[in-house]
Write an enzyme that holds these catalytic residues in place. Sequence first.
Site, short mmCIF file in Angstrom:
data_model
loop_
_atom_site.label_atom_id
_atom_site.label_comp_id
_atom_site.label_asym_id
_atom_site.label_seq_id
_atom_site.Cartn_x
_atom_site.Cartn_y
_atom_site.Cartn_z
N LEU A 98 75.16 -64.62 -37.84
CA LEU A 98 74.96 -63.39 -37.09
C LEU A 98 73.95 -63.66 -35.99
O LEU A 98 73.04 -64.49 -36.15
CB LEU A 98 74.40 -62.27 -37.98
CG LEU A 98 75.32 -61.61 -39.00
CD1 LEU A 98 74.56 -60.49 -39.70
CD2 LEU A 98 76.59 -61.07 -38.37
N ASP A 99 74.08 -62.95 -34.86
CA ASP A 99 73.06 -63.03 -33.81
C ASP A 99 71.69 -62.70 -34.41
O ASP A 99 71.58 -61.90 -35.35
CB ASP A 99 73.36 -62.03 -32.69
CG ASP A 99 74.58 -62.40 -31.87
OD1 ASP A 99 75.01 -63.56 -31.95
OD2 ASP A 99 75.08 -61.52 -31.15
N ARG A 100 70.66 -63.27 -33.82
CA ARG A 100 69.30 -63.02 -34.30
C ARG A 100 68.97 -61.52 -34.27
O ARG A 100 68.27 -61.01 -35.16
CB ARG A 100 68.29 -63.79 -33.44
CG ARG A 100 66.85 -63.71 -33.91
CD ARG A 100 65.94 -64.54 -33.04
NE ARG A 100 65.84 -63.99 -31.70
CZ ARG A 100 64.94 -63.06 -31.33
NH1 ARG A 100 64.09 -62.58 -32.22
NH2 ARG A 100 64.90 -62.62 -30.09
N THR A 147 71.05 -58.99 -34.59
CA THR A 147 71.94 -58.20 -35.42
C THR A 147 71.51 -58.28 -36.88
O THR A 147 71.16 -59.35 -37.36
CB THR A 147 73.39 -58.70 -35.28
OG1 THR A 147 73.78 -58.66 -33.91
CG2 THR A 147 74.35 -57.84 -36.10
#
Length: 317
Positions: free
Chosen positions: A145-147, A149
């Site tokens: 996951l994106d940092r 998110t």
Amino acid sequence: MRRRTQPPPAPLPQRRGVDPVRVRLPVDGAWATVREHLVARLTGAGPGAVEAMFHAGAVVDADGLPVAPDAPYRPGMFVWFHRELPPEVPVPFPVEVVYRDEHIVVADKPHFLATTPRGSHVRQTLLARLRHDLGLPGLGAAHRLDRLTAGLVLFTVRPGERGAYQGLFRDRRVHKEYEAVARHDPELELPRTVRSRILKERGVLAAREVAGEPNAVTRVEIDARRERDGLARYRLLPATGQTHQLRVHLNSLGVPILGDPLYPEVAPVTAPGDFRRPLQLLARRMEFTDPLTGARHRFVSGRTLQAWTSPAEWAGA
């Protein structure tokens, strides 16, 4: 076809969940010693840093034995060492483990914590924390996951089983549902499926949509809306996994996700310790059939999006 040689196992243990650095000496190298090569290669380590590692016996070979400063250069040789890491601002939010068995760990990631070590985020990552806290040095991420998110992330306990779980995501056999909070546009017709081609260039912060065959598909629905502040909570069902896909697609619909520092415009970089107004995007649900046990898994994040549950606090952060 020439088979690639598998590197030997690391002879050094992890440090707080972080693997040692492995370096394979290039086959066409012209250096006289291993030390000369590392000095030329690790230019960002600072003056005298490589010499200090050799002096301390911190550079080791495949048997875990210290490599001497004058050890001759041998093409293809592997060496390991732990790099000195700069201080990182701790991410002050807990990591919740929602499921664990002999094969997998499912964690509920907070906002601002990177999934795996990358760039300036090494110790302060979900992977490093879980390896250290759970005592599982072989733990690996099946996806990311994106940092910015929050939400569910799947990890594998045994390195040899990682490929089976990564294949679930590659072959689109994982049902994923996300939640996002953004402005409500009464003229936006939903539900709808957004299809576009997203390009993410290396070194460029924001991805962009370009002409061509779609490589990103997202189903967008409204889960709830509020009249008093004009916000809506969206349910996002991605069929693909392009970088920043959900953020790009909601922005293209004219309702960028609250707290997004990249879309519609790249905002100034905030201080490392600024954890205010997190991106209002959450990986809420994950469902899949376990490729090893055949069990049907369904996981739900226990986190909430602050702009929806406590809008005044989020707006005043």
